[in-house]
Design an enzyme around this catalytic site. Sequence first.
Site, PDB file in Angstrom:
ATOM      1  CG  ASP A 187      34.249  76.731  43.069  1.00 52.39           C
ATOM      2  OD1 ASP A 187      34.220  76.419  44.292  1.00 52.39           O
ATOM      3  OD2 ASP A 187      35.259  77.172  42.717  1.00 52.39           O
ATOM      4  CG  ASP A 228      41.632  73.487  45.052  1.00 48.82           C
ATOM      5  OD1 ASP A 228      41.808  74.737  45.257  1.00 48.82           O
ATOM      6  OD2 ASP A 228      40.409  72.906  45.096  1.00 48.82           O
ATOM      7  CD  GLU A 262      36.237  73.080  46.432  1.00 42.63           C
ATOM      8  OE1 GLU A 262      37.380  73.613  47.053  1.00 42.63           O
ATOM      9  OE2 GLU A 262      35.292  73.608  47.075  1.00 42.63           O
ATOM     10  CE  LYS A 269      34.099  75.521  50.623  1.00 41.31           C
ATOM     11  NZ  LYS A 269      34.778  75.875  49.257  1.00 41.31           N
TER      12      LYS A 269
END
Lengths: 623, 179
Positions: free
Chosen positions: A25, A207, A185, A86
Site C-alpha cells: 500500500d 476510502d 485500493e 504521492k
Amino acid sequence: MALLQIAEPGESTAPHQHKLAIGIDLGTTNSLVATVRSGLAETLADENDEHLMPSVVQYTADSIVIGKTARDNSVNDPMNTLHSIKRLMGRGFAEIQATANHFPYEFSQTDSAVPRIKTVRGDVSAIEVSAEILKSLTTRAEQALGGELTGAVITVPAYFDDAQRQATKDAARLAGLKVLRLLNEPTAAAVAYGLDRGSEGVHVIYDLGGGTFDISILRLTRGVFEVLSTAGDSALGGDDLDQAIANWLIDEAKLDISHNEQLHRQLLDAAKAAKESLTDAQQAEIQLTLPDGEQWQATLSHEKFNELVDPIIKKSLLPCRRALRDAGIELDDIEDIVMVGGSTRVPRVRELVEGFFKQPLLVDIDPDKVVAIGASIQADVLAGNKPDDDMLLLDVLPLSLGLETMGGLVEKVIPRNTTIPVARAQDFTTFKDGQTAMSIHVLQGDRELVDDCRSLAHFELRGIPQMVAGAARIRITFQVDADGLLEVSAREETSQVESRIQVKPSYGLTDNEVEAMLRDSFDYAADDMQLRMLREQQVEADRVIEALQAALQQDGDALLSQDERQTIDSAVQSLIDARQGESVEAIKQAIEDVDKATAEYAQRRMDASINKAMSGHKLEEFE
Amino acid sequence: MQDAVTKNYFELFELPVTFDIDLNVLTQRYRELQHAVHPDKFANATDRERMLAVQQTSLINEAHTSLKDPLLRARYMLSLAGVDITNEPETVMDTEFLMQQMELREQLAEIKGSQDALTNLDNFMANVKSELKKRIQTLSELLSDLNTETQKQAYALTQQMQFLYKLQSEAEQIEETLL
C-alpha cells in the site's frame, strides 16, 4: 523430464513451491507491506515493530533517509524532506503550481514532462522518491521472508488516471520490483473484508486517505468481486483537513508563512496532532513557537473543528452520489459500508458518511492496514500459490477516455465505469484532400472540453495514402488492460497503415528517462548493468519455460499433433540451452522463437478454455 | 470447434438470440467465462497467452455490455439482422415524438432555474424512465417477429431511446450542479 534440469541447486522452480509475493500500500502519508504466510495475511513490521512506514524521504548530502527518521527530521530540514509525494505522481509542473501551498519544495523546470524537486542530493522526481519508499519496503519484506520476491501487487487509488498509474509502475521498475498487478485500493480493501466474512451482496468502500479519496461499489458473488462503479477525487484527503486547521492557525496567530518553510511544517504538524487528539477529546490545545521565539497557544474546540473540516468532508459526498447512480443501485440494496484509510478515524467523517448512507459503518479492520492486507491476498493468488482459488477481481475504468475532435471537443471512446480489460475502436476520417498525416490527442476525463480533461498523450499517424477528404477510414483502437493502463493503436483501414504507441503520458517519463534513472540510481558500472540485464532475461526465460511446461503437461497431447509438439519442444530446448549461456541477446531471441512457435497453441488453449467453461450449458440444452 | 472471435455475442454466452434474455443467466455465464479467460488467471503464463487473455476478456466484457443494456441489445440484434446501425439517424422521427422531445427539453431548461429544482428533477427523471420502459416493451414485441417492417419500427424506437438516454444524462449533469 529434461526441463527440470534448468533449475540451479537450491533454486528449484518446481510448480508446487511457495512463491514469495507481497502487497504494497503505497500511501500518501504512510506505506505498508503485507504478505500471506501459512495461509494468513499480515502486515510486516520493521525492526522496531512498526508496521506503518511514513511515506517521507529525506535527501542529505551523503544519504537517503526513509520513513520515521526522515519524518522526525523534517522540521529541521523541510526543503530536503519530502512528504505526501504521492500527490505529485503523474502531475505536471503547472498543476503542481496550482496547489503550491501544499508543497514547500523548490521545483526545477526542465525539458522533461516530469517536474523535479531540488534537494541537496540533486533534482528528484516524484517517481524516484516513490521508488525509494518501494525499495525500503521490499528490503523489509525480503528480510522478513528470507528470499527473493516473485513480485508485488501495488495499490493505487481507484480514481488514479492513466498518468498516475503509469508513474506508479515506473517507480516499481526503478525499484527493481516486478509488478504482478496495480490494484485499486478500495478493491483491495473489499478483498480483505469480503474473504474475512464470506459475505455476499453489494458493498460500498469509502476510502479517505492522506491525500486521495475513493468510493467504490462492488458486488461480491462466490469469490468474484465485481466493481460496479467507482468515483473519487485524487486530490482530497486528510492533508486537506490539516491544511484547513493550519490556515485557521495562521489567521488566529496572524502569521506570515511565506518564505518560512520551517514554520509552515510546524503548523502542519500541530494541525495534524490537533486533528488526531480530537478523535477522542472534546477540544485540542495547540502550542506554537513563533518566529520571534514567543510561545503561542490556542484551543481548538470540537465545534470549531467541525466547522473547518465540514466543507472538505462534504466534497466527498458528491462522488458517493455519482457512484451510486452509475452502479444503478439504491441505498436499500447496500449490504454494508466499509471505512478505509486513516482519515476515516475522524469522527466527523464517520458522522457525515453515516448520515449520507443512512446505515451503520463497518470499521472493525484497522483502516490503515486493510488495503495492504487485501493486496497481499491478491499477490498470493497471482503468484500461483493458490491454483484452485476462485477469487476474481473485475475492476472498472475510473474516468472516461477520449480523443480530441474539431473545436476543442472530446469524443468519448470508452465511458467511465466500463469493466476492464476493454477494447474499443472509433473511426475517423481526413479533413482535407490529400491529407497524409493525422495528429491524435488522447484525453482522460468526463468533461466535454479538451481543456477540462487531462491530456494523456499526443501521437501522429503518418503515411495515410492520398485521398479526397473524407475517404480515408482511420480506426483508432483503445485497449485498457487489467491494471487500467491504456495502449492506443491507429490504422488506416483501406491501406492498412498501422501506427502503434504505448501511451506515454503527457506528464510521464519516456523510456529513455527511465533507463537513465535506472543507471543513475544504482550507480552501476557497465558490468553490473550487464549482469542485471542477464539476470532479468534468465528470470524471464525460467518463467516462460515453467509456464509452457505446465501447459504442455495439462493439454499438450490433446491440442497438438506430433509434428506440432516436436516444433515446440525443439524451440523450448533451444531456450533452455540459451538460458545456460551468458548472452542476453541469445536468450531474448530464443524467447521470441518460443513465442512464435507457440502462437497457435496459445490460441487453441484459450478457445478450449472458453469451450470448457460453457460446455455444461450445451449439454443441458440437449437434455 | 468454433473460436470465440467468430461467435456472435449470444452464442458466446450460449444464449438464444432473443430480446427477452434471462439477465441472471447472462450474468452467471459472464462470470464463468471470466474465470476461464481473465488475465489474472494467466499471471504466470507466457506473454502470448497473457495478450490473448486481455483480448478475450475485452471481447467478453464488450459482449456482456452489449447484451445487458436493452438499447444496446436491440441495436446489436438489428445489426445481426443486417440493419446498418452505424449511420447517423436519418430524420425519420415521427412528429409526435419530436414534439414530445421539444417539450421535455423545455421542461428540463425550466427546472434548472426553478425553486425546489431537485424534486422537479426527480419527477422529470422518473418520467423519462417510464418513457424508456414503454419503448423497451414494444421493442420486445417487434424483435420477436423480425421482418422488414418490424425492423424499421424497431430501429426508429432505438433512435428515440437514444434521445431519451441523452436527456437522462443531461438531467444527471444538471443534478450534479445543484448538489
